[in-house]
Design a protein around this motif. Structure first.
Motif, PDB file in Angstrom:
ATOM      1  N   LEU A   9       0.859  -1.178   0.000  1.00  0.00           N
ATOM      2  CA  LEU A   9       0.000   0.000   0.000  1.00  0.00           C
ATOM      3  C   LEU A   9       0.897   1.231   0.000  1.00  0.00           C
ATOM      4  CD1 LEU A   9      -3.132   0.479   0.211  1.00  0.00           C
ATOM      5  CD2 LEU A   9      -2.728   1.004   2.617  1.00  0.00           C
ATOM      6  N   ALA A  11       1.940   4.641   0.855  1.00  0.00           N
ATOM      7  CA  ALA A  11       1.580   5.581   1.910  1.00  0.00           C
ATOM      8  C   ALA A  11       2.650   6.648   2.089  1.00  0.00           C
ATOM      9  CB  ALA A  11       1.354   4.821   3.219  1.00  0.00           C
ATOM     10  N   THR A  27      -5.879   6.195   3.771  1.00  0.00           N
ATOM     11  CA  THR A  27      -4.742   5.278   3.677  1.00  0.00           C
ATOM     12  C   THR A  27      -4.492   4.570   5.006  1.00  0.00           C
ATOM     13  OG1 THR A  27      -3.766   6.744   2.010  1.00  0.00           O
ATOM     14  CG2 THR A  27      -2.306   5.113   3.022  1.00  0.00           C
ATOM     15  N   ALA A  31      -5.121   0.641   5.720  1.00  0.00           N
ATOM     16  CA  ALA A  31      -3.968  -0.154   6.158  1.00  0.00           C
ATOM     17  C   ALA A  31      -4.312  -0.988   7.388  1.00  0.00           C
ATOM     18  CB  ALA A  31      -2.779   0.759   6.441  1.00  0.00           C
ATOM     19  N   GLU A  35      -4.477  -5.097   7.317  1.00  0.00           N
ATOM     20  CA  GLU A  35      -3.587  -5.827   8.221  1.00  0.00           C
ATOM     21  C   GLU A  35      -4.367  -6.846   9.053  1.00  0.00           C
ATOM     22  OE1 GLU A  35      -0.291  -7.145  10.384  1.00  0.00           O
ATOM     23  OE2 GLU A  35      -0.475  -6.157   8.427  1.00  0.00           O
ATOM     24  N   LEU A  42       0.378  -7.434   4.467  1.00  0.00           N
ATOM     25  CA  LEU A  42       0.453  -6.013   4.139  1.00  0.00           C
ATOM     26  C   LEU A  42       1.858  -5.466   4.322  1.00  0.00           C
ATOM     27  CD1 LEU A  42      -1.142  -3.479   3.281  1.00  0.00           C
ATOM     28  CD2 LEU A  42      -1.436  -2.981   5.719  1.00  0.00           C
ATOM     29  N   LEU A  44       3.906  -1.509   3.634  1.00  0.00           N
ATOM     30  CA  LEU A  44       3.601  -0.096   3.446  1.00  0.00           C
ATOM     31  C   LEU A  44       4.806   0.644   2.876  1.00  0.00           C
ATOM     32  CD1 LEU A  44       1.696   0.572   6.790  1.00  0.00           C
ATOM     33  CD2 LEU A  44       0.696   0.385   4.506  1.00  0.00           C
ATOM     34  N   LEU A  54       4.260   4.011  10.714  1.00  0.00           N
ATOM     35  CA  LEU A  54       3.578   3.018   9.886  1.00  0.00           C
ATOM     36  C   LEU A  54       4.026   1.598  10.212  1.00  0.00           C
ATOM     37  CD1 LEU A  54       3.416   4.901   6.480  1.00  0.00           C
ATOM     38  CD2 LEU A  54       1.641   4.625   8.204  1.00  0.00           C
TER      39      LEU A  54
END
Length: 369
Positions: A9, A11, A27, A31, A35, A42, A44, A54
């Protein structure tokens, strides 16, 4: 057992705090929801400043792909033109959440389409953004194997600009933030005992705040103690508040709150006599959904996205009908029993629902085939 999908993803726009509205909130919420899924592994993409924040979502730095430390203005170019080489074939899905995808990436590409305002209303954006982002945005739309549109209204605007892309587009509506729904309400002392209406959003021209301030100037002739509360982020571009704004601010009939926490925002929604959403153009209209989810009466413009989100649970007015907005507010300033919000007929949508619909759309577009 099928292994989980390795999902990156993007971010890179999320700040170190992890907090902001709009696409940042989208976002971060997505996320967390991805997850929680057993079928997604996932990862990031993060700026150096936000990498630690994050990493807390995905359980460690090994699931974070760090962008180089470059000036913020060069990040979109880096993501579009140089990121694919860094990623290689490590991921099954690369998901752009803000306008762009890496060119030439070896993965199933997904792009969330929040709106088409960069093309529909270019005058709302600074010249550099118009010049540098519109072309890469359209190229990313054409590149994406799956397009996730936040509303049917946004899918319609996508189809108007990129007709061939519509066949690859799924509608995945948003949800009220988990943080907002679970926040402890924090009262605003300046509003103690005073009736107020609420507008949530920035002051950009498309938000149409001048119509509401003009209507409020008429409201206070009958309700001198009524306050219009405008909650929004710091200004990021051109702003328009209307000629009535300074006088309302000086008289105490208008209160501007910037950068409020979720507890304060929740309290405002839950205690407002009415929430007003007069926007000229929205991709989804999250404040409308938030207002309804938190039980507030709602009036919106006829914008297609706002009408889609709120349906028959809100009153809809012409965006330029100042007297109509004033009359609607006056009705809601009547005793609460006369203007209660309609009861919710469907279960509250959650971010787990958003994640499930997103994964379903990607798998439906042939992930793994």
């Amino acid at each position: 057992m099928t292994p989980p999908v390795r999902w990156l993803l993007m971010a890179g726009h999320v700040p170190a705090s992890g907090l902001l509205g709009g696409i940042v909130r989208y976002t971060v919420e997505l996320a967390h929801a991805l997850e929680r899924r057993d079928d997604v592994e996932l990862h990031l993409l993060a700026s150096p400043a936000a990498a630690e924040t994050l990493a807390g979502i995905v359980g460690g730095q090994e699931r974070v792909v760090r962008l180089p430390a470059v000036p913020g203005g060069t990040v979109p170019a880096l993501e579009r033109w140089a990121l694919a080489q860094r990623l290689g074939d490590r991921f099954d899905v690369v998901h752009g959440t803000k306008h762009l995808l890496p060119r030439g990436v070896a993965a199933h590409t997904v792009l969330t389409v929040h709106d088409m305002l960069l093309l529909d209303r270019p005058e709302d954006f600074a010249a550099p953004k118009r010049a540098l982002l519109r072309g890469p945005y359209r190229a990313s739309l054409r590149q994406a194997r799956t397009l996730v549109c936040v509303s049917a209204a946004t899918r319609d605007r996508l189809a108007a600009w990129e007709p061939r892309a519509a066949a690859r587009a799924a509608v995945v509506p948003l949800a009220t933030s988990t943080r907002l729904r679970e926040a402890t309400p924090v009262p605003v002392g300046a509003l103690d005992g005073r009736p107020f209406g609420l507008v949530v959003g920035d002051g950009s021209p498309r938000k149409n705040v001048p119509v509401v301030t003009a209507a409020w100037a008429r409201v206070v002739r009958q309700h001198p103690d009524a306050v219009l509360v405008h909650v929004g982020p710091p200004e990021w571009g051109a702003a328009a508040y209307g000629p009535d704004h300074p006088a309302l601010l000086a008289s105490g009939n208008l209160l501007q709150l910037t950068g409020v926490d979720d507890g304060t925002l929740r309290w405002c929604y839950e205690h407002a006599a009415v929430v007003l959403a007069p926007s000229l153009a929205e991709g989804f209209g999250l404040p409308a959904a938030e207002a309804l989810d938190l039980g507030a009466p709602l009036v919106t413009s006829h914008d297609p996205a706002l009408c889609e989100v709120s349906g028959d649970r809100a009153e809809h007015l012409a965006a330029d009908d100042v007297q109509g907005w004033a009359d609607a507010v006056l009705r809601h300033l009547a005793p609460r029993g006369q203007s209660a919000a309609p009861a919710r007929a469907t279960p509250l949508r959650t971010w787990d629902d958003v994640a499930a619909d997103t994964v379903r759309a990607v798998r439906g577009d042939g992930l793994g085939t």
